[in-house]
Design a protein around this motif. Sequence first.
Motif, PDB file in Angstrom:
ATOM      1  N   ARG A 151       0.853  -1.245   0.028  1.00 33.12           N
ATOM      2  CA  ARG A 151      -0.231  -0.004  -0.079  1.00 33.12           C
ATOM      3  C   ARG A 151       0.869   1.222  -0.075  1.00 33.12           C
ATOM      4  NH1 ARG A 151      -2.349  -0.665   6.176  1.00 33.12           N
ATOM      5  NH2 ARG A 151      -0.297  -0.131   7.217  1.00 33.12           N
ATOM      6  N   PRO A 152       0.494   2.218  -0.788  1.00 30.07           N
ATOM      7  CA  PRO A 152       1.273   3.460  -0.984  1.00 30.07           C
ATOM      8  C   PRO A 152       0.513   4.415   0.293  1.00 30.07           C
ATOM      9  CG  PRO A 152      -0.174   3.359  -2.673  1.00 30.07           C
ATOM     10  CD  PRO A 152      -0.475   2.271  -2.059  1.00 30.07           C
ATOM     11  N   GLU A 153      -0.547   4.098   0.617  1.00 31.51           N
ATOM     12  CA  GLU A 153      -1.233   4.909   1.752  1.00 31.51           C
ATOM     13  C   GLU A 153      -2.088   4.026   2.725  1.00 31.51           C
ATOM     14  OE1 GLU A 153      -3.573   7.787  -0.481  1.00 31.51           O
ATOM     15  OE2 GLU A 153      -5.013   6.133  -0.626  1.00 31.51           O
ATOM     16  N   THR A 154      -2.379   4.399   3.883  1.00 38.66           N
ATOM     17  CA  THR A 154      -3.250   3.690   4.576  1.00 38.66           C
ATOM     18  C   THR A 154      -4.633   3.807   4.490  1.00 38.66           C
ATOM     19  OG1 THR A 154      -3.353   4.992   6.479  1.00 38.66           O
ATOM     20  CG2 THR A 154      -1.614   3.407   6.538  1.00 38.66           C
ATOM     21  N   ALA A 155      -4.849   4.854   3.717  1.00 34.92           N
ATOM     22  CA  ALA A 155      -6.479   5.517   3.518  1.00 34.92           C
ATOM     23  C   ALA A 155      -7.358   4.534   2.811  1.00 34.92           C
ATOM     24  CB  ALA A 155      -6.339   6.689   2.729  1.00 34.92           C
ATOM     25  N   GLN A 156      -6.744   3.880   1.891  1.00 31.65           N
ATOM     26  CA  GLN A 156      -7.650   2.969   1.093  1.00 31.65           C
ATOM     27  C   GLN A 156      -8.096   1.737   1.997  1.00 31.65           C
ATOM     28  OE1 GLN A 156      -9.058   3.572  -1.863  1.00 31.65           O
ATOM     29  NE2 GLN A 156      -7.578   5.522  -1.753  1.00 31.65           N
ATOM     30  N   GLY A 157      -7.338   1.526   3.072  1.00 35.42           N
ATOM     31  CA  GLY A 157      -7.938   0.645   4.230  1.00 35.42           C
ATOM     32  C   GLY A 157      -9.040   0.796   4.791  1.00 35.42           C
TER      33      GLY A 157
END
Lengths: 456, 456
Positions: A151-157
Motif C-alpha cells: 500500500r502507498p497509503e493507509t487511507a484505502q484500508g
Amino acid sequence: MPVDMEKIVSLCKRRGFVFPSSEIYGGLGSCWDYGPMGVELKRNIRDMWWKAMVQERSDVVGIESSIMMHPRVWQASGHVGGFADPLVECKSCHLRWRVEDLDKEGTMSEDGNSRRCPSCGGELTPPRMFNLMFKTFMGALEEEASVVYLRPETAQGMFVNFDNIITTSRKKLPLGIAQIGRSFRNEITPGNFIFRTREFEQMEMEFFVKPGTDEQWFDYWTKERFSWYLKLGIKEKNLRLHPHSKDELAHYAKSCDDIEYLFPIGWSELEGIANRGNYDLIQHNAASRRNLSYYDAESGERYIPYVIEPSAGVDRTLLAVLIDAYHEEVVENRERVVLRLNPSLSPVKVAVLPLSKNEKLTPMAREVYEGLCADFMTCYDDAQSIGRRYRRQDEIGTPLCVTIDFASLEDHQVTIRDRDSLAQIRLPIDRLKEALEAKLKGEAFESSSLWAAGRR
Amino acid sequence: MPVDMEKIVSLCKRRGFVFPSSEIYGGLGSCWDYGPMGVELKRNIRDMWWKAMVQERSDVVGIESSIMMHPRVWQASGHVGGFADPLVECKSCHLRWRVEDLDKEGTMSEDGNSRRCPSCGGELTPPRMFNLMFKTFMGALEEEASVVYLRPETAQGMFVNFDNIITTSRKKLPLGIAQIGRSFRNEITPGNFIFRTREFEQMEMEFFVKPGTDEQWFDYWTKERFSWYLKLGIKEKNLRLHPHSKDELAHYAKSCDDIEYLFPIGWSELEGIANRGNYDLIQHNAASRRNLSYYDAESGERYIPYVIEPSAGVDRTLLAVLIDAYHEEVVENRERVVLRLNPSLSPVKVAVLPLSKNEKLTPMAREVYEGLCADFMTCYDDAQSIGRRYRRQDEIGTPLCVTIDFASLEDHQVTIRDRDSLAQIRLPIDRLKEALEAKLKGEAFESSSLWAAGRR
C-alpha cells in the motif's frame, strides 16, 4: 540559532534514536531503523495521536488493515493508472531521472531530448511513466494474476472497510476511521534523513460527513490538527498553514491545507488535511458493485458521504519534534546538548542514578528503579561520573534524574534534578511517583508545593 | 464445551474484531483487517508484551527496524538459500503442492512422480524449491541488482543492529533487543483464520548471552514466557510446553521449546523459544566483515554471544485470547455470549449507557463519558434497549457498564454492572474512576470496600 540536519543525524546515531537500515552492509537506500530511544519516542507520538484522534472521541474508531490489499483496490483508487512519475533514461549510462527534477534546473522540451544526462552528459529517452507502488507476487506463481502491491497509503484500508464499520459499529455520521501503519512508495528521489523515505509510517483518519457539511468539517480538522502539534510542544513560530491553490490540488481533492514545519531544509509538509469529496467511495462503489451509500435516518436521505482526511507522518513528526527540542547551551561553564521535549514524549521519563557504583548504594538504587519501572519508562545507569550521566540524560530529553547518595541510606531521601531548570530538590523516596506525575502533566513543577517542600 | 472456529470468526465479523481484507473485492488470500474492537485488543496485547519485555526490564531495549532490508542480510541469514519449501507442480492443471502435505497423505518417492495431483489426478513434476520470501524491486529498474525482500521475521533487524546498540546503549551482556512488527511469508497453505497468514505481526526478542550460560537462560525464558500467557488470563489447562526433539530443530537451533495452545484445530504453536547459539552473529560477522564480537570487561574475554529468542505472534495471541475468553451461558433464562477477557485486554474498559435516549439524561451521560475517556477507552451508546446494550458489551468483553437513569439526575449516583457476576451496585459519579481502576487491577472487585459501600 536553528540546528542543522547533520547535528540531528549525529545525535540520532550517537544516542540510539535512528540508525541507517542494514548499516553493517552499507545501508539500504533511504531506509532507517529506530533504536532504543527512537522507538520509545515513536511509541509516544503514536499514543498521543491515538488518544487525541480515537480514544477521546466518540465519533472516531480505529482499524488496522493489511499492507497487502487486493489489486482491484488500487485500480479503483486510481493508483495503478495514475500514481506515477514521468522519468527519462540516459541512453549511455542508463540512470533514470525525474522530469520534474530536470525541469527545475532549466527548460526541457516535451520529448525530453533537449537536455542531456546530468551524470554523464548522454542523450535522454523520451519521458515514460513510472509507477511509485512496490509490486510483489502472492502465491507460488510469478504471473500477472498474482501481482499485489504494497500500500502507498493507509487511507484505502478505511474506504474499503467503510461498509463493514458502519454495519458493525452502529455509529452514525459524521464518523471517522483512523489508522496508524506503514506505507511504501518507490520514490525516485528520497532523502533528507527520515523526511522522505521509501518505507514510512502514516497516521491517517478518514472523516465521513454529509455532503454540504464538508467545508465546515475541513476547517474544523485543519484547526484541530494544527493545535495537536502545539500540544506536542512544537513552537508556534515554527509551524504554519499552507492552503493549496487550485493548481496544487490532487485530482481527487476539493481543497487541501498543509501544516508545514520550518525544517533545516526550509518550510516543508508535516501533515496534509484534504477534502477528498466523495471520490474514493464513488470509485469503490462502482468497481466493487457494492452499495457504499449511507442511509441518514435523521433526514431520511441516502448519499455517498464526503471525506475529510488529516494525513500525518510518524517519521516526519518525530523529526520535527527532535529539531524543535534540540538546544545547545552553556551551563556552569560547560556546553550541554539538551532535548527540551514535552515530558509525555520523552523516551525515558526518569533516570535512577546511584552516585557511584557501590555495594551499599546499589541495593537502594535498584529498589528505587523497581518501584518506578512499572509506571514509567525508567533508566538505570551506574557507569561513569554523575556529571556525564546527567549530560547523557539531557541529550535524550529525560525530564527528571533521581540520584541516590550515601545520605539516602540514612534519611531515605533522594535528589531530584530537573532537566530544564537544572534545579535540584531532595524528596522522600515515597513521594517520587507524585513528583513524576506532576512533571508529566506539564504543571509548573517548580512552583508546586512538592517542589517548595523539597527545596534545600 | 470448547468453542469452534466458526463461532469465533462470526463474532469477529459481527462485532468488528476482524474483517477479511479487501472484502468488497472478494477478499485477498489469507489477509485480514482488524476492526475497531480488534485494533484495541491488538494494541493492548502489544502494550502488555512491551511492558513485560522492555519497560520493566533494565536488561532489554526496544527497536523498530525497517521491513525492507539489504538483500545481503537474507543471504547471510540463510533465508535466500534455505527458506524454501519443496513444491511439485501438476503437469495438467498447473496447481502446485507442498511435498510435505502430500507426504502426510501417503508415501511419495523422491522424484515426486509416484503420486498424482490431488485436484485433477494429473502427473506431477519433480519437486522444486520455492522460496517463501516476498520479493520486490527498489528504485526505477526491475533487475536483479535492485531486488529487495520483505522480511520473513523481525529477528534479523536485531542481529544487524547488535553492534550499534552495544555501542550506543552502554549496556552489558546479558542484553535483549526486542521488536514488534509485521513480517511476510508467501505461505503455500495459509489458513485457519488468523492462525497462519501471509502478512502477520511478530513480537520477538533476541537475548544475547555469554556462551555457556545459554541453556540456563533458555530455561529462564521458557518459564518467563509461559507465565506471561497465564498473566494474560489464558487458562493453564489450555497451555502446554512442547520441547523439540533433535530432528524437529531448525538447522541454526541448539534447542527449542514451543508454547502451545489448545486451538479448535488442536494443540498448535503460540510461541517458540529457541537457543539460536551464535549462528546469526557468526554469519553476519563473516558476510559483513564487521567485527560483531563482544568484549566482556568483567572476564576480559572477547566472544560472539549466544542468543535466546522468544518469538511470539500478535495475531495468534489475539486468537487464543478470544477463544479462551469466549463463553456461552444462560442468564435469567436468556442466552448470552460473553468474553471473559482480562480487563487489561478488553477493547473497551467501560460503557456509558443512558437508560434511554432522553434530553434530560443525555447531558449527564455525556458528562460522565467526558470524565472517563481521557483515562480509559470508553464507549458511549444510547441506542436500543438497555438489555440489548448490556449484551453487546458482554460480547466484546467490556468489564463494567455504567447506567445513568432518572434517579441519577437527583442523587448524582449511577449504576455499575459487572460483566462477570452481573452484580449491580450504585455509586456516586465521582467514585467511578476508583471503581474502574480497582477492576482493571484485577482485584477481587466484589469483595472490595467500594463494592460493599455501593451494594443496594
